[in-house]
Scaffold this active site. Structure first.
Site, PDB file in Angstrom:
ATOM      1  N   LYS A 145      27.040  47.080  -4.160  1.00 56.82           N
ATOM      2  CA  LYS A 145      27.169  48.388  -3.526  1.00 56.82           C
ATOM      3  C   LYS A 145      26.645  49.477  -4.455  1.00 56.82           C
ATOM      4  O   LYS A 145      25.864  50.326  -4.067  1.00 56.82           O
ATOM      5  CB  LYS A 145      28.646  48.617  -3.167  1.00 56.82           C
ATOM      6  CG  LYS A 145      28.920  49.936  -2.511  1.00 56.82           C
ATOM      7  CD  LYS A 145      30.390  50.059  -2.125  1.00 56.82           C
ATOM      8  CE  LYS A 145      30.694  51.529  -1.829  1.00 56.82           C
ATOM      9  NZ  LYS A 145      32.076  51.766  -1.431  1.00 56.82           N
TER      10      LYS A 145
ATOM     11  N   GLU B 137      28.137  42.587 -14.361  1.00 54.55           N
ATOM     12  CA  GLU B 137      28.015  41.137 -14.101  1.00 54.55           C
ATOM     13  C   GLU B 137      26.807  40.864 -13.201  1.00 54.55           C
ATOM     14  O   GLU B 137      25.987  39.981 -13.476  1.00 54.55           O
ATOM     15  CB  GLU B 137      29.280  40.617 -13.401  1.00 54.55           C
ATOM     16  CG  GLU B 137      30.531  40.601 -14.261  1.00 54.55           C
ATOM     17  CD  GLU B 137      31.339  41.888 -14.162  1.00 54.55           C
ATOM     18  OE1 GLU B 137      30.762  42.953 -13.809  1.00 54.55           O
ATOM     19  OE2 GLU B 137      32.541  41.833 -14.457  1.00 54.55           O
TER      20      GLU B 137
ATOM     21  N   GLY C 142      33.836  48.014  -0.963  1.00 56.68           N
ATOM     22  CA  GLY C 142      33.298  46.723  -1.396  1.00 56.68           C
ATOM     23  C   GLY C 142      33.997  45.540  -0.728  1.00 56.68           C
ATOM     24  O   GLY C 142      33.359  44.628  -0.215  1.00 56.68           O
ATOM     25  N   ARG C 143      35.328  45.557  -0.721  1.00 57.08           N
ATOM     26  CA  ARG C 143      36.070  44.408  -0.177  1.00 57.08           C
ATOM     27  C   ARG C 143      36.110  44.401   1.343  1.00 57.08           C
ATOM     28  O   ARG C 143      36.718  43.516   1.943  1.00 57.08           O
ATOM     29  CB  ARG C 143      37.478  44.381  -0.776  1.00 57.08           C
ATOM     30  CG  ARG C 143      38.255  45.678  -0.623  1.00 57.08           C
ATOM     31  CD  ARG C 143      39.469  45.713  -1.551  1.00 57.08           C
ATOM     32  NE  ARG C 143      40.152  47.008  -1.550  1.00 57.08           N
ATOM     33  CZ  ARG C 143      39.804  48.036  -2.306  1.00 57.08           C
ATOM     34  NH1 ARG C 143      38.767  47.946  -3.120  1.00 57.08           N
ATOM     35  NH2 ARG C 143      40.486  49.167  -2.265  1.00 57.08           N
TER      36      ARG C 143
ATOM     37  N   GLU D 293      43.591  44.371  -4.404  1.00 49.57           N
ATOM     38  CA  GLU D 293      42.805  45.533  -4.832  1.00 49.57           C
ATOM     39  C   GLU D 293      43.123  46.729  -3.941  1.00 49.57           C
ATOM     40  O   GLU D 293      43.032  47.878  -4.363  1.00 49.57           O
ATOM     41  CB  GLU D 293      41.297  45.211  -4.796  1.00 49.57           C
ATOM     42  CG  GLU D 293      40.457  46.181  -5.617  1.00 49.57           C
ATOM     43  CD  GLU D 293      39.028  45.674  -5.856  1.00 49.57           C
ATOM     44  OE1 GLU D 293      38.735  45.160  -6.951  1.00 49.57           O
ATOM     45  OE2 GLU D 293      38.199  45.828  -4.956  1.00 49.57           O
TER      46      GLU D 293
ATOM     47  N   HIS E 134      50.419  18.677  -2.347  1.00 48.96           N
ATOM     48  CA  HIS E 134      50.481  17.737  -3.471  1.00 48.96           C
ATOM     49  C   HIS E 134      50.324  18.460  -4.807  1.00 48.96           C
ATOM     50  O   HIS E 134      49.993  17.845  -5.820  1.00 48.96           O
ATOM     51  CB  HIS E 134      49.417  16.660  -3.297  1.00 48.96           C
ATOM     52  CG  HIS E 134      49.687  15.815  -2.095  1.00 48.96           C
ATOM     53  ND1 HIS E 134      50.515  14.721  -2.128  1.00 48.96           N
ATOM     54  CD2 HIS E 134      49.299  15.954  -0.805  1.00 48.96           C
ATOM     55  CE1 HIS E 134      50.598  14.191  -0.919  1.00 48.96           C
ATOM     56  NE2 HIS E 134      49.873  14.926  -0.091  1.00 48.96           N
TER      57      HIS E 134
ATOM     58  N   LYS F  28      36.768  47.536 -17.590  1.00 47.91           N
ATOM     59  CA  LYS F  28      35.299  47.630 -17.633  1.00 47.91           C
ATOM     60  C   LYS F  28      34.869  48.489 -18.817  1.00 47.91           C
ATOM     61  O   LYS F  28      33.965  48.132 -19.582  1.00 47.91           O
ATOM     62  CB  LYS F  28      34.768  48.299 -16.356  1.00 47.91           C
ATOM     63  CG  LYS F  28      34.767  47.454 -15.113  1.00 47.91           C
ATOM     64  CD  LYS F  28      34.006  48.217 -14.020  1.00 47.91           C
ATOM     65  CE  LYS F  28      34.324  47.737 -12.642  1.00 47.91           C
ATOM     66  NZ  LYS F  28      33.759  48.552 -11.580  1.00 47.91           N
TER      67      LYS F  28
HETATM   68  O1  F6P Z   1      36.079  45.180  -9.038  1.00 49.87           O
HETATM   69  C1  F6P Z   1      35.736  46.459  -8.647  1.00 49.87           C
HETATM   70  C2  F6P Z   1      34.645  46.475  -7.625  1.00 49.87           C
HETATM   71  O2  F6P Z   1      34.210  47.781  -7.493  1.00 49.87           O
HETATM   72  C3  F6P Z   1      35.054  45.912  -6.277  1.00 49.87           C
HETATM   73  O3  F6P Z   1      35.767  46.801  -5.509  1.00 49.87           O
HETATM   74  C4  F6P Z   1      33.733  45.535  -5.722  1.00 49.87           C
HETATM   75  O4  F6P Z   1      33.871  44.682  -4.626  1.00 49.87           O
HETATM   76  C5  F6P Z   1      33.082  44.890  -6.914  1.00 49.87           C
HETATM   77  O5  F6P Z   1      33.529  45.669  -8.011  1.00 49.87           O
HETATM   78  C6  F6P Z   1      31.595  44.825  -6.882  1.00 49.87           C
HETATM   79  O6  F6P Z   1      31.010  46.098  -6.848  1.00 49.87           O
HETATM   80  P1  F6P Z   1      29.485  46.325  -6.502  1.00 49.87           P
HETATM   81  O7  F6P Z   1      29.262  45.810  -5.109  1.00 49.87           O
HETATM   82  O8  F6P Z   1      29.256  47.788  -6.616  1.00 49.87           O
HETATM   83  O9  F6P Z   1      28.660  45.542  -7.482  1.00 49.87           O
END
Ligand code: F6P
Length: 536
Positions: free
Chosen positions: A197, A203, A255-256, A341, A372, A501
């Site tokens: 987003k 990452e 995002g979620r 979240e 199990h 972060k």
């Molecule tokens: O973990 C925080 C967060 O902002 C989430 O809400 C989101 O889904 C994820 O990081 C990934 O964010 P982006 O889509 O901006 O890479």
């Protein structure tokens, strides 16, 4: 004094009552404490909620303004107050409905993007868009959190509908993840989708660079096999991805909550635009139900109220989600982000400390694997874990229907065992039958007692399809929304992920040995020193 006081007072008078006594007192309990949605059935009769408790819960939903807040969300009002944003992810699955933000119709741009996604997905699936070595055989989605979990969860759930290129997902910054996925693929026939987003998430951007380098080693023009999904189209251009393969969306999709948006592109390529539209349609049907059904028969509202009863009223801190459906294996992980979240917040909308607990810890695994592994604790541990079973009446493989019957029997048996338990007298009789006597009989019998009276709910669907999956995900989204409104918190920000972060960025130079890490605690510095030594 807080908004749960009436419920807490009621709970104090009924908390030791056995749920079986509620069934004994009311032969119609199973029907009365359940709700329908099309062919679905949500049964919450195996909980300690009685008629008076249910009335107090529905009253609470009314008093806290759930209906008005829901309508404000669908009207595009900026209910995500700490970020000043509307919350309109539902627009992406109701593409012929009118939605606007700040008086501006947001639908033409959205429909245009959906159309571009469909064209691109078809081109990949039909071999009109190719890699530099021929037809695309594999698609790698690089994202994390909401830019990963939704497509991963949904692509597993839709396995029987997948007829496109194989889908793969890289999320963890651990290089092992990128290595293990990419090492099995041919760069010449792989499409990489960078899904972020913000297009700043470390990452994702690190994994995207790794994938680009991997591709550059084999193909002349790696950018030609990259697509991007983001709200930050300036950043996608800077990364070198041509505009025709950039699919944008607005910041009013969290995002979620973004699997409905271009973030779902990998899924669309895997199952095709037709089934993706059914995924949307299932969620849209749940949206209509949420907007129109009275609160007392409204599935998302009822799920939320049962959750609040167990967590904020009875004090059970965790909730197990137990899908008896192998293809919903990643649903618990998806719901962890969605719920925790969204509702893991310690202050209310106005910044005051919450006088009650925030949302629960959500966890789970598909049945029967969980049976199990951790069901021992659910049945005989000292803490109560409310369980949410999700069950399809029919399996997807007709020739394995005998296995499905066994699966269903296991699911029903678990909720029955949680409810009924096994008394000391029953356990003693069992051991006596085996020939035990005296102190040994007593000791062995005590180990075989199940307290019972443990709450569970069952969501029974007919069969898992993209349509029903869409409904399930929208059901949980709205459930989280209702819980958030009743708790008085903002379910749509996530400030709690920021501190880690920031600190990770500051720690990189300490690990590299270019910073002393002034002001850091002894444990962190000690660990960093050992890691530096091990890497030297
Ligand atoms: O973990 C925080 C967060 O902002 C989430 O809400 C989101 O889904 C994820 O990081 C990934 O964010 P982006 O889509 O901006 O890479």
């Amino acid at each position: 004094m807080n908004r749960f006081d009436d419920l807490l007072a009621h709970a104090a008078t009924v908390k030791d009552r056995h749920i079986l006594d509620l069934f004994a007192a009311d032969p119609a309990r199973a029907e009365a404490f359940s709700a329908e949605f099309g062919s679905w059935f949500f049964d919450f009769s195996k909980t300690n909620i009685d008629a008076a408790g249910l009335k107090l819960l529905v009253d609470l939903a009314e008093k806290t303004g759930v209906a008005a807040r829901r309508d404000a969300m669908f009207a595009g009002e900026k209910i995500n107050e700490t970020e000043g944003r509307a919350v309109l992810h539902a627009a992406w699955r109701n593409i012929y409905d009118p939605y606007s933000v700040d008086g501006e119709d947001v639908m033409p741009a959205l429909r245009d993007t959906i159309g571009r996604m469909q064209n691109f997905a078809d081109a990949v699936r039909e071999g009109r868009f190719t890699g530099q070595g021929g037809r695309i055989t594999d698609v790698v989605n690089i994202g994390i959190g909401g830019s990963d979990l939704g497509p991963v969860m949904a692509s597993i759930a839709c396995t029987s509908f997948a007829d496109g290129p194989r889908l793969h997902f890289i999320s963890n910054v651990d290089g092992a993840h990128a290595h293990d996925v990419l090492s099995g693929l041919n760069p010449e026939t792989t499409l990489v989708i960078v899904a972020s987003k913000t297009f700043t998430t470390i990452e994702t951007m690190t994994n995207a660079e790794t994938a680009r380098a991997w591709m550059a080693a084999k193909v002349a023009n790696p950018a030609a096999q990259f697509a991007a999904i983001s709200t930050a189209t300036d950043k996608t251009a800077a990364f070198g991805i041509p505009a025709e393969r950039v699919f944008g969306f607005e910041d009013w999709v969290g995002g979620r909550y973004s699997v409905w948006s271009p973030i779902g592109l990998s899924l669309m390529i895997g199952i095709g635009p037709g089934y993706f539209a059914e995924f949307h349609a299932g969620a849209a049907a749940m949206d209509r139900h949420f907007r129109e059904a009275p609160l007392a028969q409204n599935l998302p509202v009822l799920l939320a109220l049962v959750g609040l009863w167990h967590n904020q009223v009875l004090g059970h801190a965790t909730r197990a989600v137990l899908p008896y459906e192998q293809r919903l294996a990643r649903l618990p992980a998806y719901l962890q982000q969605l719920e925790m979240e969204s509702n893991g917040k310690r202050v209310s909308m106005d910044g005051a400390d919450l006088p009650y607990h925030s949302g629960p810890v959500v966890w789970g695994e598909p049945g029967t694997n969980g049976q199990h592994a951790f069901y021992q604790l659910i049945h005989q541990g000292t803490r109560v874990v409310p369980c949410e079973f999700i069950l399809a009446a029919r399996g997807r493989e007709p020739y394995l229907e005998h296995q499905h019957l066994l699966l269903v029997a296991n699911c029903l048996a678990q909720s029955e065992a949680l409810l009924r338990g096994r008394s000391l007298a029953e356990a003693t009789a069992l051991m006596a039958k085996k020939g035990l006597t005296g102190a040994e009989l007593e000791r062995q019998a005590r180990h075989r007692v199940f307290p019972g009276n443990r709450p569970s709910t069952t969501l029974l669907i007919e069969i898992l399809t993209p349509f029903t999956l869409g409904g399930i995900v929208a059901l949980y989204e709205h459930r989280v929304f209702v819980e958030g409104v009743i708790l008085g918190i903002n379910s749509f920000d996530q400030w709690g992920v920021e501190l880690g972060k920031e600190l990770a960025l500051a720690l990189a130079p300490v690990l590299e040995g270019t910073s002393e890490g002034a002001g850091k605690d002894g444990s962190t510095l000690g660990l960093a020193a050992r890691i530096r030594a091990a890497r030297a």
